[in-house]
Design an enzyme around this catalytic site. Structure first.
Site, PDB file in Angstrom:
ATOM      1  N   PHE A 112       0.803  -1.222   0.000  1.00  0.00           N
ATOM      2  CA  PHE A 112       0.000   0.000   0.000  1.00  0.00           C
ATOM      3  C   PHE A 112       0.832   1.266   0.000  1.00  0.00           C
ATOM      4  O   PHE A 112       0.363   2.335  -0.379  1.00  0.00           O
ATOM      5  CB  PHE A 112      -0.969  -0.007   1.194  1.00  0.00           C
ATOM      6  CG  PHE A 112      -0.397   0.436   2.504  1.00  0.00           C
ATOM      7  CD1 PHE A 112      -0.665   1.707   3.006  1.00  0.00           C
ATOM      8  CD2 PHE A 112       0.383  -0.418   3.274  1.00  0.00           C
ATOM      9  CE1 PHE A 112      -0.166   2.118   4.231  1.00  0.00           C
ATOM     10  CE2 PHE A 112       0.889  -0.020   4.498  1.00  0.00           C
ATOM     11  CZ  PHE A 112       0.612   1.253   4.970  1.00  0.00           C
ATOM     12  N   LYS A 113       2.096   1.162   0.408  1.00  0.00           N
ATOM     13  CA  LYS A 113       2.943   2.351   0.437  1.00  0.00           C
ATOM     14  C   LYS A 113       3.105   2.969  -0.956  1.00  0.00           C
ATOM     15  O   LYS A 113       3.384   4.162  -1.084  1.00  0.00           O
ATOM     16  CB  LYS A 113       4.307   2.013   1.020  1.00  0.00           C
ATOM     17  CG  LYS A 113       4.268   1.389   2.417  1.00  0.00           C
ATOM     18  CD  LYS A 113       3.684   2.331   3.445  1.00  0.00           C
ATOM     19  CE  LYS A 113       3.531   1.690   4.804  1.00  0.00           C
ATOM     20  NZ  LYS A 113       4.762   1.479   5.538  1.00  0.00           N
ATOM     21  N   ASP A 114       2.928   2.159  -2.005  1.00  0.00           N
ATOM     22  CA  ASP A 114       3.024   2.699  -3.370  1.00  0.00           C
ATOM     23  C   ASP A 114       1.988   3.779  -3.639  1.00  0.00           C
ATOM     24  O   ASP A 114       2.217   4.665  -4.465  1.00  0.00           O
ATOM     25  CB  ASP A 114       2.837   1.584  -4.407  1.00  0.00           C
ATOM     26  CG  ASP A 114       3.980   0.595  -4.416  1.00  0.00           C
ATOM     27  OD1 ASP A 114       5.132   1.014  -4.234  1.00  0.00           O
ATOM     28  OD2 ASP A 114       3.721  -0.611  -4.606  1.00  0.00           O
TER      29      ASP A 114
END
Length: 495
Positions: A112-114
């Protein structure tokens, strides 16, 4: 719009300055002075848009010194087909009639950091131009597994930047480590900290507060910035996907605009669920925010008692990205719940630093109970949930997503709340092959990248292309550092 510090309201910065700095010099977190409001008409206008257009519309409300055209260009670069393997970028998947899953792992690093770290480098590069900054930004990041790779991938070879990442030695999955130590780019560096994530994160915060170090870096033509969620440029892109998910549910007929939706978020550093709180504060019809923790359940205890106490055993779990006992972004929530009382927030943070513990006021406790519900999930429950979802729904989820799914059911049993609930999926199951294989009844053969093929053979779920490409990539980085020597490591990197 201007931004001030959670520890000093007299600080006043533009959006570009806030993104550039990352962390206020007083150690506080930069946060917007006002929360823009959205209404039914705004949500209806987003429904036919793609994700990049939605991101530009939402972010323009906060980044008033960026143009909407700029933000749209950034969004198209960040969330386009070259980066994301799903055209929706953050698709919402139906599990049952009143249960949906928000998948946030379709980007280049399968986490999810993307969603934020494909956007942040563009926001920072623009901020350097807007503020006339001639120095090179040195981005420092501590990672519990996913931020590091996503940050390095986003900033690799970006002009006028260098990035150094610290991760806990033996505290991330083999796939996560392989992603980081093979990262390309002439401006990147990664080092393993002998300690846990909290040691790495505390070291980065200490570096930001070291005036002598900052002065030395200034002489060398550098200034410090952050890719962690202490940077507002990380939190804001995360607000977008909650609003986008709501629009998708309305577009697909699962809800009518105005209906409330619950979100259950697996979180360690509190940034992901804080973004959902911002969306609710903006006017998104959100019911309960359900905070899901693993065995490192400091947030669960805090939400239930109002006492934050990190003086407890640190557990290394099958959901390592949540193995955190110091949740930095909680400071922003406390700032709002104290009525923007910077003095009170400073007191809490000073107590945390000195004793590892603080207790909030009764007024803050009341607000916590109104907005949040906290639960945690142990190792056996996590693996059982991965197995149950694969058997009952044909849906393969990772161990962090399983924590959210299990805590969501705890909340439903405790509250009898029938509201449609979206639980958040933060990583591809292929980032945690070993425990996922065990959870679905298979015995992992090996411990590294070979498990990608074993999980694929067992489930038929495709291996994300970039994870498959890790096989055979040469290891570029192998340095370790003691937690008290991180300042020296920064100076070594920026010779």
């Amino acid at each position: 719009m201007e931004y001030f510090s959670t520890r000093d309201k007299s600080v006043s910065l533009s959006a570009a300055e806030a993104v550039k700095m990352g962390l206020s010099r007083d150690g506080g977190l930069l946060t917007p002075k006002t929360i823009p409001q959205i209404d039914r008409a705004f949500l209806e206008s987003l429904m036919p848009m793609d994700y990049a257009h939605r991101a530009a519309k939402v972010m323009a409300l906060y980044l008033t010194d960026y143009t909407e055209e700029e933000l749209l260009t950034f969004g198209q670069r960040a969330y386009g087909p070259e980066q994301f393997d799903d055209p929706a970028a953050a698709p919402v998947r139906r599990v049952t009639e009143n249960t949906y899953c928000l998948e946030l792992w379709h980007g280049p690093t399968s986490a999810f950091k993307d969603m934020a770290l494909q956007m942040l480098p563009q926001l920072l590069s623009a901020a350097l131009r807007k503020t006339g900054e001639k120095r090179t930004a040195c981005i420092l990041a501590a990672t519990s597994g996913d931020t590091g790779k996503a940050a390095m991938a986003g900033f690799a070879d970006v002009p006028q930047t260098r990035i150094q990442v610290y991760y806990p030695k033996d505290g991330v999955s083999p796939v996560q480590e392989a992603q980081m130590v093979t990262q390309g780019g002439e401006n990147v560096d990664v080092r393993a900290v002998i300690g846990n994530f909290d040691d790495a994160q505390s070291g980065v915060k200490r570096i930001f507060s070291d005036e002598a170090l900052r002065a030395e870096l200034d002489k060398r033509g550098y200034f410090l910035s952050s890719a962690n969620s202490i940077n507002w440029g990380r939190i804001l892109p995360q607000v977008v996907y909650y609003i986008s998910a709501y629009c998708d549910l309305a577009r697909d007929g699962a809800i009518t605009i105005g209906d409330k939706v619950n979100f259950c978020v697996p979180t360690g550093n509190f940034g992901d669920i804080l973004a959902a709180y911002y969306a609710k504060r903006m006017g998104l019809p959100v019911g309960k925010l359900i905070c899901a923790s693993n065995s490192n359940n400091v947030l669960t205890d805090f939400l239930r008692t109002g006492i934050y106490d990190r003086n407890r055993p640190f557990h290394t779990t099958v959901s390592p990205s949540m193995d955190i006992l110091i949740s930095s972004n909680l400071e922003r929530l406390l700032f709002y719940f104290t009525g923007e009382n910077d003095e009170e927030v400073r007191g809490y943070m000073e107590a945390l630093g000195k004793t590892g513990r603080y207790e909030v006021s009764d007024a803050v406790k009341t607000k916590l109970a109104e907005e949040f519900w906290g639960g945690f999930c142990g190792e056996e429950e996590t693996e059982a949930t991965v197995g149950a979802y694969e058997r009952e729904y044909g849906y393969l989820i990772d161990t962090h997503t399983a924590v959210a799914a299990q805590v969501m059911e705890q909340y439903r049993r405790a509250s009898s709340d029938k509201t449609l609930t979206v639980f958040v999926s933060t990583a591809s199951p292929y980032k945690f092959c070993g425990p996922v294989l065990t959870a679905i009844g298979k015995t992992p053969v090996g411990s590294g990248l070979e498990l990608l093929d074993q999980l694929h053979e067992a489930t038929g779920v495709p291996v994300p292309q970039r994870l498959a490409a890790l096989r055979g990539k040469p290891r570029r980085f192998d340095k370790t550092v003691e937690k008290q020597a991180m300042e020296t490591a920064v100076l070594d990197f920026l010779k």
